[in-house]
Design a protein around this motif. Sequence first.
Motif, PDB file in Angstrom:
ATOM      1  N   ALA A   1       0.824  -1.219   0.000  1.00  0.00           N
ATOM      2  CA  ALA A   1       0.000   0.000   0.000  1.00  0.00           C
ATOM      3  C   ALA A   1       0.854   1.264   0.000  1.00  0.00           C
ATOM      4  CB  ALA A   1      -0.935  -0.009   1.208  1.00  0.00           C
ATOM      5  N   GLY A   2       1.913   1.274   0.819  1.00  0.00           N
ATOM      6  CA  GLY A   2       2.768   2.451   0.895  1.00  0.00           C
ATOM      7  C   GLY A   2       3.417   2.772  -0.436  1.00  0.00           C
ATOM      8  N   ARG A   3       3.871   1.733  -1.143  1.00  0.00           N
ATOM      9  CA  ARG A   3       4.531   1.958  -2.431  1.00  0.00           C
ATOM     10  C   ARG A   3       3.526   2.433  -3.482  1.00  0.00           C
ATOM     11  NH1 ARG A   3       8.578  -2.238  -5.628  1.00  0.00           N
ATOM     12  NH2 ARG A   3       8.943  -0.877  -7.430  1.00  0.00           N
ATOM     13  N   ILE A   4       2.330   1.852  -3.490  1.00  0.00           N
ATOM     14  CA  ILE A   4       1.304   2.265  -4.460  1.00  0.00           C
ATOM     15  C   ILE A   4       0.956   3.736  -4.264  1.00  0.00           C
ATOM     16  CG2 ILE A   4      -1.121   1.969  -5.126  1.00  0.00           C
ATOM     17  CD1 ILE A   4      -0.768  -1.046  -4.524  1.00  0.00           C
ATOM     18  N   ARG A   5       0.775   4.136  -3.003  1.00  0.00           N
ATOM     19  CA  ARG A   5       0.418   5.539  -2.730  1.00  0.00           C
ATOM     20  C   ARG A   5       1.574   6.479  -3.055  1.00  0.00           C
ATOM     21  NH1 ARG A   5      -2.483   2.996   1.865  1.00  0.00           N
ATOM     22  NH2 ARG A   5      -4.710   3.089   1.309  1.00  0.00           N
ATOM     23  N   ALA A   6       2.805   6.003  -2.840  1.00  0.00           N
ATOM     24  CA  ALA A   6       3.973   6.838  -3.155  1.00  0.00           C
ATOM     25  C   ALA A   6       4.086   7.068  -4.662  1.00  0.00           C
ATOM     26  CB  ALA A   6       5.245   6.170  -2.624  1.00  0.00           C
ATOM     27  N   VAL A   7       3.819   6.010  -5.459  1.00  0.00           N
ATOM     28  CA  VAL A   7       3.837   6.149  -6.926  1.00  0.00           C
ATOM     29  C   VAL A   7       2.753   7.138  -7.368  1.00  0.00           C
ATOM     30  CG1 VAL A   7       3.401   4.944  -9.106  1.00  0.00           C
ATOM     31  CG2 VAL A   7       4.841   3.877  -7.365  1.00  0.00           C
ATOM     32  N   ALA A   8       1.577   7.018  -6.757  1.00  0.00           N
ATOM     33  CA  ALA A   8       0.476   7.924  -7.099  1.00  0.00           C
ATOM     34  C   ALA A   8       0.850   9.370  -6.790  1.00  0.00           C
ATOM     35  CB  ALA A   8      -0.786   7.515  -6.350  1.00  0.00           C
ATOM     36  N   GLU A   9       1.440   9.596  -5.637  1.00  0.00           N
ATOM     37  CA  GLU A   9       1.814  10.956  -5.239  1.00  0.00           C
ATOM     38  C   GLU A   9       2.920  11.499  -6.129  1.00  0.00           C
ATOM     39  OE1 GLU A   9       3.375  13.397  -1.279  1.00  0.00           O
ATOM     40  OE2 GLU A   9       2.794  11.294  -1.120  1.00  0.00           O
ATOM     41  N   GLU A  10       3.911  10.663  -6.442  1.00  0.00           N
ATOM     42  CA  GLU A  10       5.040  11.104  -7.263  1.00  0.00           C
ATOM     43  C   GLU A  10       4.596  11.555  -8.652  1.00  0.00           C
ATOM     44  OE1 GLU A  10       9.151   9.282  -9.256  1.00  0.00           O
ATOM     45  OE2 GLU A  10       7.952   8.051  -7.852  1.00  0.00           O
ATOM     46  N   HIS A  11       3.587  10.874  -9.212  1.00  0.00           N
ATOM     47  CA  HIS A  11       3.187  11.161 -10.590  1.00  0.00           C
ATOM     48  C   HIS A  11       1.853  11.905 -10.688  1.00  0.00           C
ATOM     49  CE1 HIS A  11       6.499   8.801 -12.194  1.00  0.00           C
ATOM     50  NE2 HIS A  11       6.212   7.856 -11.321  1.00  0.00           N
ATOM     51  N   GLY A  12       1.362  12.381  -9.558  1.00  0.00           N
ATOM     52  CA  GLY A  12       0.138  13.171  -9.567  1.00  0.00           C
ATOM     53  C   GLY A  12      -1.093  12.388  -9.959  1.00  0.00           C
TER      54      GLY A  12
END
Length: 470
Positions: free
Chosen positions: A214-225
């Motif tokens: 979950a943490g990695r998925i949300r981090a990818v989402a945040e990084e790429h808007g």
Amino acid sequence: MDHSNQKYLENRTFDEIRVGDSAQLLRTLTPDDIHLFALISGDLNPTHTDPDFARSSPARQVVGHSMWGSALISSLLGNEFPGPGSTYVSQSLNFHRPITIGDSLAVTLTCREKRPDGRHVVFSCEATNRAGLLVMDGVAVVAAPEGKIRRPQVRLPEVKILDRARRYGHLLGISAGLPPIPIAVAYPCDRESLAGPLQAARAGLVKPILVGPAGRIRAVAEEHGLELDGCPVVDVPDAMAAASAAVAMCRDGEAEALMKGCLHTDELMRCVVSREHGLRTGRRISHVFLADVPTYPHPLMITDAAISIEPSLEDKVSIVQNAIDLARTMNIAEPRVAILAAVETVNPRMRATLDAAALCKMADRGQITGGVLDGPLAFDNAVSPAAARTKGIRSEVAGRAHILVVPDLEAGNMLAKQLEYLADALMAGVVLGARVPIVLTSRADTAETRAASCAVAQLMAHRNRERSCK
């Protein structure tokens, strides 16, 4: 060189033109005309290029550039009246109503005055639409040629409009009107594998369930808007755990389709084919690429280019039947299936040709149903009517195949990627023969490709619902 079909441009000199003489040109506005004019002129006004914006304009639809109409006047002046050797002096125009797609403009030029000084000819210009309504009018002044000129018409290079956005919309439209389906996305942990299902969700195709750390998925989402938009996230530690959990959700009915994220294909498929916990059915699992190739008149299916490495004849029976069933799901009533080999004749030393002949005979005996098979066929004979005619091949399939059955994974994978990277094909990839459709794309594929694949999966999932209700 054969000049029998050569066309010529011939002018009318200043002395040949009489006051009252006229000439006319008829031309119909097409979407390609609008796109080409926008590219050449740089005029990207959304009134001409954006259907959504144009719906709020007074015309309620995309309209052509007014200067496209004026270019028709220039065409008539330069080609015919007066023709070659003419020089524009001035042009004034009044525009009375828009030119819409499908409008046929009748452009008429009439000589109203001749001025010997400079051999100037004054033309009245008028253009009317199909309904006879005035679209534009004005005056053109041209220096007419003094001497007679007759020249071969130059053969211009062919221009093709590759409207990727329109083709992409058409690909998404195969499931138009159907409600979205829940889809389990295994390990969407990079930009494209996360953006793909989110883009498909915005298009109303799927309701993604994101399975992975979950943490990695949300981090990818945040990084790429990327906005997760309320998509549930099932937290598991790694790629294999994500594959196992996503498959379990499909097996238990929580999801109606499965989608590969940024994990390896063999990691996902190991869970799919598990005899105890997988998604097996009585049919062999196979993969189909659905390719929208701009130079081919309809979608083209390529199978199997991702699952079966060296399929046996028995495997190919399932591969062919899976593809036919998908084509029929897509409302192709009688899919034309080309069994590919390097040659179009049976050669005992080439197994692909023997398999092709056997598959065709099996179809004749009802062991493969729902489609028309022919093979062996070389690739050119399968997709080109001209190539088929040249080689004397007469069949319902040759030159116009819906489905290309390749000899092995290597041939299919190379063919699909050549079409994508060298022929600007739009690709969608889906696995057939499992309990649920599986969106299986390359890790290098774009979000666009992944979303298009979701449209195919959505259509298949709804057909599965219909069959289960019978």
